[in-house]
Design a protein around this motif. Structure first.
Motif: not given
Length: 219
Positions: A94-102, A165-168, A177-184
């Motif tokens: 959720e922290q990643v999704r909140a600040r993608p530009a950073e 790192d790769g997932l981000t 989002d769906a695939q990212a959460l499935a991989a997580l």
């Protein structure tokens, strides 16, 4: 101009640098652009930082710090090892999704450092810092979930860094989002598979996950 301590001025300049990097890109982030953004004279930069490289390292640490999971996070009562680890990883995500530009800035810093003469060590220090933070967070995660890892921590931290790192980066590209959460969740299953319950005496009473603070994990 209000009088600030050296630490407060460093914080001000680091935050200004992050804004400039997001807006203009890392390669176009000059010391003059940073002090202009911060509204301070050029001399303030040289008072706080020995070099642009040191500023970039501080930026990396700042971004990493605020993308750790909340310090009071605890797994749900009665959660299985998989459920406990998944809850903690999803809080991180959720922290990643909140600040993608950073997060995009951190990848830019790596590429910029590797391509710039004399800055390659910045990229090495960046990833050493990431490894240290990952190791510290895995330790905290294990304590909060009542688990001990059966894989050596340096190896597990490197594996986890590669996965996250790769997932981000992949998510920054496709925003799926769906695939990212499935991989997580698959990573959570892996961690649960290399964990064993801590003895009752080794479990903290009601402790949540506490990520490393500035200076505790950096080289």
């Amino acid at each position: 101009m209000p009088r600030l301590s050296a630490d407060e001025r460093r914080e001000q300049l680091a935050e200004a640098a992050i804004r400039v990097m997001i807006r203009d890109g890392v390669a176009r982030t000059t010391t003059r652009a940073v002090v202009t953004e911060a509204g301070v004279p050029l001399g303030a930069f040289h008072y706080c930082f020995r070099s642009k490289e040191e500023l970039f390292q501080t930026v990396i640490e700042r971004i990493m710090e605020r993308n750790l999971p909340p310090g009071d996070l605890a797994p749900p009562e009665g959660a299985t090892p998989f459920e406990a680890v998944r809850a903690i990883l999803r809080a991180y995500w959720e922290q990643v999704r909140a600040r993608p530009a950073e997060h995009l800035v951190t990848y830019e810093v790596t590429q910029y450092a590797l391509r710039s003469p004399g800055l390659a060590d910045l990229a090495r220090r960046q990833y050493r810092h990431y490894l240290d933070v990952n190791a510290a967070h895995l330790e905290a995660m294990g304590r909060a979930a009542g688990l001990a890892w059966t894989v050596e921590l340096p190896v597990l931290a490197r594996h986890g860094l590669g996965v996250l790192d790769g997932l981000t980066l992949t998510w920054l590209i496709d925003r799926d989002d769906a695939q990212a959460l499935a991989a997580l969740d698959e990573y959570a299953r892996y961690l649960a598979s290399v964990a064993v319950p801590l003895p009752a005496a080794g479990r903290p009473g009601g402790a949540g996950v506490s990520g490393p603070r500035r200076g505790s994990a950096s080289p």
